[in-house]
Design a protein around this motif. Structure first.
Motif, PDB file in Angstrom:
ATOM      1  N   ARG A  98       0.839  -1.193   0.000  1.00 38.82           N
ATOM      2  CA  ARG A  98       0.000   0.000   0.000  1.00 38.82           C
ATOM      3  C   ARG A  98       0.878   1.247   0.000  1.00 38.82           C
TER       4      ARG A  98
ATOM      5  N   ASP B 278       2.102   4.864   0.731  1.00 39.12           N
ATOM      6  CA  ASP B 278       1.937   5.838   1.805  1.00 39.12           C
ATOM      7  C   ASP B 278       3.200   6.686   1.826  1.00 39.12           C
TER       8      ASP B 278
ATOM      9  N   ARG C 225       4.315   8.830   3.870  1.00 43.59           N
ATOM     10  CA  ARG C 225       5.018   8.883   5.138  1.00 43.59           C
ATOM     11  C   ARG C 225       5.885   7.637   5.350  1.00 43.59           C
ATOM     12  N   SER C 226       5.362   6.496   4.922  1.00 46.64           N
ATOM     13  CA  SER C 226       6.167   5.266   5.021  1.00 46.64           C
ATOM     14  C   SER C 226       7.385   5.339   4.110  1.00 46.64           C
TER      15      SER C 226
END
Length: 317
Positions: free
Chosen positions: A25, A27, A29-30
């Motif tokens: 997924r 993201d 921020r990840s």
């Protein structure tokens, strides 16, 4: 019907966990967090490689030119004759003394704290202080050794002209320094042993001592051994405590009985390296680099032995 709904919910939860673990997924921020972690790893590796390359650049010519003669030669004021034999002997004696003293003390204290001591305020206070002591800088232990073993007990640990600055004082100081680490690693290894193993022993009528001796300690042995070997590797490279208690760069006395040798002056590899780096002659800087390379190799071999022993005896529950 309700069971079918629960089963469907569990399958959906498992699929959600699987997607989260595989990281498919998107993201941002990840991605940023992943990038920062990778950057810190790369910076650390680059710094380490630069330091190793700088040491190897100066050390390899010395080792190529002198080879085994560099290892078998004693200390000397002439760089062409100076070697690390005295440092190797002193470090070996020091580590042997530390192992004999700190292993039984550390493991015994950890077994008592984990298996016998009740969970009281005093026990928690002692545990907290042990963990704090593990993080105290080495120089503080050196000052403690200087005040206690050299100053107060100097006539016992190193009588005569030695004035307390003996191998015994150095060994006691290093033993006190690594003792909290051994206690903590042993406690963690004992906690990792499943409670069911203890309950099984008590279930067949064994006493607490029999359960600890026959069930707990054998299963915790890999963790205990790994922790203690790693603590020895740290002690092998410590310099500040040994300088504080008076390690010298002269000849290590290898005459007489073990008791006499313990009460004589001593040297070690870190002390030798420290002394060489302070000398103005550039040849001694190259000798120090070669000694650093030998010391790194020794620490690497000790750590490798710990890893092999852990993998050999590791048990999965």
């Amino acid at each position: 019907m309700q069971a079918r709904v629960v089963a469907t919910g569990s399958a959906a939860a498992r699929e959600e966990v699987r997607r989260a673990l595989t990281g498919r997924r998107a993201d941002w921020r990840s991605v940023v967090f992943h990038g920062v972690l990778l950057l810190t790893l790369l910076v650390a590796l680059v710094v380490l490689l630069v330091l190793l390359a700088d040491v190897a650049r100066a050390a390899i010519p010395v080792l190529q030119e002198r080879g085994g003669e560099f290892v078998s030669s004693g200390t000397s004021s002439l760089p062409v004759r100076a070697g690390i034999k005295q440092g190797l002997i002193g470090s070996a004696f020091l580590m042997l003394f530390v192992a004999v003293l700190s292993f039984p003390l550390g493991i015994g204290a950890a077994v008592y704290m984990e298996e016998y001591a009740k969970d009281t305020g005093f026990t928690r206070f002692v545990n907290t202080n042990i963990r704090n002591l593990a993080g105290v800088p080495a120089i503080v232990y050196g000052i403690l050794g200087l005040a206690l073993f050299v100053g107060l007990l100097g006539d016992v640990v190193g009588p005569g002209s030695v004035a307390g600055r003996s191998l015994l004082a150095g060994g006691l100081t290093i033993s006190i320094m690594v003792l909290p680490i051994i206690i903590i690693t042993t406690q963690e290894a004992l906690r990792a042993v499943p409670r069911s193993i203890r309950e099984g022993g008590f279930g067949v009528g064994a006493t607490r001592w029999e359960v600890i001796r026959s069930h707990v300690l054998p299963n915790a042995a890999p963790g205990i051994l790994t922790g203690t070997v790693l603590s020895m590797a740290r002690a092998l490279g410590e310099t500040a405590p040994l300088i504080m208690v008076g390690a010298v760069t002269g000849f290590f006395v290898a005459q007489g009985g073990p008791g006499e040798q313990l009460q004589e002056r001593f040297t070690s590899m870190p002390t030798l390296i420290f002394a060489w780096t302070k000398k103005p002659q550039p040849e001694f800087q190259d000798l120090a680099a070669a000694a650093i390379l030998v010391l790194i190799l020794a620490v690497f071999l000790v750590n490798l032995a710990a890893i092999l022993l852990r993998n050999r005896y590791e048990r999965r529950w």
